[in-house]
Design an enzyme around this catalytic site. Sequence first.
Site, PDB file in Angstrom:
ATOM      1  CE  LYS A 167      -5.433   4.150  -1.148  1.00 42.17           C
ATOM      2  NZ  LYS A 167      -4.356   4.710  -0.326  1.00 42.17           N
ATOM      3  CG  HIS A 200      -1.846   1.111   1.366  1.00 35.91           C
ATOM      4  ND1 HIS A 200      -1.478   2.336   1.880  1.00 35.91           N
ATOM      5  CD2 HIS A 200      -3.160   1.228   1.023  1.00 35.91           C
ATOM      6  CE1 HIS A 200      -2.514   3.151   1.874  1.00 35.91           C
ATOM      7  NE2 HIS A 200      -3.537   2.497   1.354  1.00 35.91           N
ATOM      8  CG  ASP A 201      -0.837   4.681  -0.683  1.00 39.44           C
ATOM      9  OD1 ASP A 201      -1.284   4.129  -1.701  1.00 39.44           O
ATOM     10  OD2 ASP A 201      -1.488   5.510  -0.033  1.00 39.44           O
ATOM     11  CE1 TYR A 240       3.532   8.001   5.929  1.00 39.76           C
ATOM     12  CE2 TYR A 240       1.707   8.804   4.594  1.00 39.76           C
ATOM     13  CZ  TYR A 240       3.057   8.828   4.908  1.00 39.76           C
ATOM     14  OH  TYR A 240       3.919   9.638   4.228  1.00 39.76           O
ATOM     15  CB  ALA A 241      -0.077   1.801  10.396  1.00 42.39           C
ATOM     16  CG  HIS A 242      -2.943   6.959  11.607  1.00 44.79           C
ATOM     17  ND1 HIS A 242      -1.771   7.376  11.010  1.00 44.79           N
ATOM     18  CD2 HIS A 242      -3.692   8.078  11.773  1.00 44.79           C
ATOM     19  CE1 HIS A 242      -1.801   8.699  10.828  1.00 44.79           C
ATOM     20  NE2 HIS A 242      -2.964   9.138  11.272  1.00 44.79           N
ATOM     21  N   GLY A 293      -4.457   4.960   5.328  1.00 42.29           N
ATOM     22  CA  GLY A 293      -4.897   4.101   4.238  1.00 42.29           C
ATOM     23  C   GLY A 293      -4.915   2.627   4.571  1.00 42.29           C
ATOM     24  NE  ARG A 344      -4.436  15.958  -2.893  1.00 39.01           N
ATOM     25  CZ  ARG A 344      -3.910  14.844  -2.416  1.00 39.01           C
ATOM     26  NH1 ARG A 344      -4.080  13.710  -3.076  1.00 39.01           N
ATOM     27  NH2 ARG A 344      -3.217  14.843  -1.291  1.00 39.01           N
TER      28      ARG A 344
END
Length: 217
Positions: free
Chosen positions: A123, A36-37, A152-154, A156, A88
């Site tokens: 994305k 992811h990202d 980022y964990a918190h 996406g 966006r």
Amino acid sequence: MALPGIPSYPLPTQDALPTARAPWTFAPDRAALLIHDMQRYFCAPFPQDAAPLPDIIRNIAALASAARANNIPVFYTAQEGNQLRADRGLQADLWGPGMSTRDEHQQIVPELTPANEDIVLVKHRYSAFQRSNLETLMRARGRDQLLITGIYAHIGCLATAAEAFQRDIQPIAIADAQADFDEPRHEMAMNWVAGCCGGVVSTQDVLANMPKVAACA
């Protein structure tokens, strides 16, 4: 509104992982891997030579190699640069215009360059499922479990886990293959996933259950 500078912090250790409410365990014949990202724009705020970034890159690379060796589909998300304001959406209010089309923004970090058989999804929003065909591609491959890595964990990663659960896809967060703005937010994300929607495991947990891990070394 730009991304904040991110201090070095240690990744979660095996003995610190929260106990998940969900009973699910990694099943190679049902799983897909999501990276992811992991684009240079999103990785730039981290210290480049200190935890957590080099550690998660190494862990994700090991997971991707093992997944390919075991015919587990590997999906990537990657935002496009120079997004129109209308595309966006509300993200612009929180994070500004985002990345440009330059390689130093858009490119996935070289250590994690997608293989020819991997699938890169454009994305659009926090969750990898939004405005993408991720679910359709997973169902077509007989996959109903998603291993989630990246940043980022918190944000996406967590949004993707929550939406996977709501689509009856089992999300499993790989705690030491994700990174975040800081240790408290990383820990919060893992606790939320464990308590509300999925499993939380380590890279070694997954590799230990890959039939062909040795072939990936």
